[in-house]
Design a protein around this motif. Structure first.
Motif, short mmCIF file in Angstrom:
data_model
loop_
_atom_site.label_atom_id
_atom_site.label_comp_id
_atom_site.label_asym_id
_atom_site.label_seq_id
_atom_site.Cartn_x
_atom_site.Cartn_y
_atom_site.Cartn_z
N ARG A 133 -2.15 15.67 -1.33
CA ARG A 133 -2.58 15.77 0.04
C ARG A 133 -1.54 14.78 0.82
O ARG A 133 -1.20 15.41 2.08
CB ARG A 133 -4.11 14.84 0.17
CG ARG A 133 -4.58 14.92 1.54
CD ARG A 133 -6.09 14.43 1.66
NE ARG A 133 -6.21 14.20 2.99
CZ ARG A 133 -6.17 13.08 3.76
NH1 ARG A 133 -5.89 11.95 3.03
NH2 ARG A 133 -6.31 12.87 4.89
N ASN A 134 -0.92 14.02 0.49
CA ASN A 134 0.38 13.48 1.21
C ASN A 134 1.31 14.01 1.19
O ASN A 134 1.88 14.28 2.31
CB ASN A 134 0.54 11.84 0.38
CG ASN A 134 -0.44 10.63 0.70
OD1 ASN A 134 -1.20 10.83 1.61
ND2 ASN A 134 -0.34 9.74 -0.35
N GLU A 135 1.55 15.08 0.47
CA GLU A 135 2.91 15.89 0.70
C GLU A 135 2.51 16.97 1.42
O GLU A 135 3.24 17.23 2.31
CB GLU A 135 3.11 16.73 -0.78
CG GLU A 135 4.32 15.85 -1.94
CD GLU A 135 5.49 15.80 -1.01
OE1 GLU A 135 6.28 16.72 -0.80
OE2 GLU A 135 5.70 14.54 -0.47
N SER A 136 1.21 17.43 1.73
CA SER A 136 0.77 18.48 2.53
C SER A 136 0.79 17.79 3.96
O SER A 136 1.19 18.36 4.97
CB SER A 136 -0.75 18.74 2.16
OG SER A 136 -0.68 19.30 0.93
N LEU A 137 0.45 16.47 4.13
CA LEU A 137 0.35 15.64 5.33
C LEU A 137 2.06 15.63 5.84
O LEU A 137 2.18 15.87 7.00
CB LEU A 137 -0.33 14.48 5.38
CG LEU A 137 -1.69 14.58 5.35
CD1 LEU A 137 -2.24 13.21 4.80
CD2 LEU A 137 -2.18 14.69 6.70
N ARG A 138 2.81 15.40 4.96
CA ARG A 138 4.09 15.15 5.30
C ARG A 138 4.74 16.16 5.85
O ARG A 138 5.41 16.44 6.57
CB ARG A 138 4.92 14.53 4.10
CG ARG A 138 6.50 14.18 4.15
CD ARG A 138 7.08 13.81 3.05
NE ARG A 138 7.19 14.92 1.96
CZ ARG A 138 8.08 15.88 2.15
NH1 ARG A 138 9.16 15.67 3.27
NH2 ARG A 138 8.26 16.93 1.51
N LEU A 139 4.55 17.46 5.16
CA LEU A 139 5.18 18.62 5.32
C LEU A 139 4.47 19.36 6.55
O LEU A 139 5.34 19.75 7.57
CB LEU A 139 4.71 19.71 4.15
CG LEU A 139 5.51 19.54 3.09
CD1 LEU A 139 4.94 20.32 1.94
CD2 LEU A 139 7.08 19.83 3.16
N THR A 140 3.32 19.02 6.88
CA THR A 140 2.63 19.47 8.33
C THR A 140 3.18 18.59 9.55
O THR A 140 3.62 18.87 10.61
CB THR A 140 1.32 19.33 8.30
OG1 THR A 140 0.52 19.77 7.09
CG2 THR A 140 0.56 19.63 9.83
N ALA A 141 3.83 17.29 9.12
CA ALA A 141 4.37 16.59 10.21
C ALA A 141 5.71 16.85 10.41
O ALA A 141 6.22 17.01 11.69
CB ALA A 141 4.34 14.99 9.62
N LEU A 142 6.50 17.41 9.50
CA LEU A 142 7.86 17.92 9.39
C LEU A 142 7.59 19.28 10.46
O LEU A 142 8.49 19.51 11.42
CB LEU A 142 8.19 18.49 8.10
CG LEU A 142 9.58 19.27 8.08
CD1 LEU A 142 10.71 17.99 8.00
CD2 LEU A 142 9.68 19.78 6.72
#
Ligand SMILES: N[C@@H](CCC(=O)N[C@@H](CS)C(=O)NCC(=O)O)C(=O)O
Length: 207
Positions: A133-142
């Protein structure tokens, strides 16, 4: 003639959108994933990886039939064949490739795993949920940062890079990502959702 083996899933949506955008006629063959049709020998003969989507172009290179799996490869093939959905500008073309590969290598796998651990795992695995989930959030922020600067992922024109990411970002909630935190992604999703070709693709997959 194009035959498309697909289903109403994020990866399954990408190719119908591209075909509708390109105004290419196709026969949609729906694969029932819950009944395991993608693991049957007749399907494995088309894609030994046992996953949708699979495109069969009866008029492939050298006027020979071509069967092709992997959504990124299919979208690139169609865009190159029809000379559309790719930027003309050489720098933006490479940017489209960069975001296409980011989707295949990062966004798809992270969102997929986040969703599976959040919703389908037989028992809760908190570390896996947190990680994906954190990786998904990080990529969405990117992506949100990118879309704060330019209207489309490649830059000034809508391309296969947008189609690749759209199919997963529109269901970000599945991966535990709240799009209210990402206004530029939200606005980009609304712009893509409003495209008639996208609406036609969704309707064909859902019916
Ligand atoms: N990297 C592949 C992923 C394809 C994929 O994971 N397809 C899923 C549906 S979204 C599937 O066929 N799942 C069935 C299974 O795993 O048995 C692509 O981009 O085409």
């Amino acid at each position: 003639m194009i035959e498309l083996y697909s289903a109403n899933t994020p990866n399954g949506l990408k190719v119908p959108i591209a075909l509708e955008e390109l105004d290419v006629e196709y026969r949609l063959i729906k694969v029932n994933l819950s009944q395991g049709e993608q693991k049957r020998p007749s399907f494995l003969a088309l894609n030994p990886n046992g996953r949708i989507p699979v495109l069969v172009d009866l008029d492939g290179p050298g006027a020979q039939p071509l069967n092709l799996a992997e959504s990124g490869a299919i979208l690139l093939y169609l865009a190159q064949k029809h000379g559309a959905l790719l930027p003309q500008d050489p720098v933006e073309y490479q940017r489209a490739m960069e975001y296409l590969f980011l989707q295949v290598a990062s966004v798809g796998p992270m969102f997929g795993q986040a969703g599976w651990f959040l919703r389908s795992a037989p028992e809760p695995v908190p570390l896996a949920i947190e990680r994906y989930r954190n990786e998904s959030l990080r990529l969405t922020a990117l992506l949100d940062e990118r879309l704060a600067e330019v209207p489309w992922l490649a830059g000034s024109s809508y391309s296969i890079a947008d189609i690749m990411h759209f199919s997963w970002l529109r269901i970000a909630d599945y991966a535990g990502v709240d799009l209210n935190q990402f206004p530029h992604v939200r606005a980009w999703i609304d712009r893509i959702s409003a495209r008639p070709a996208v609406q036609r693709a969704l309707a064909r997959l859902q019916n």
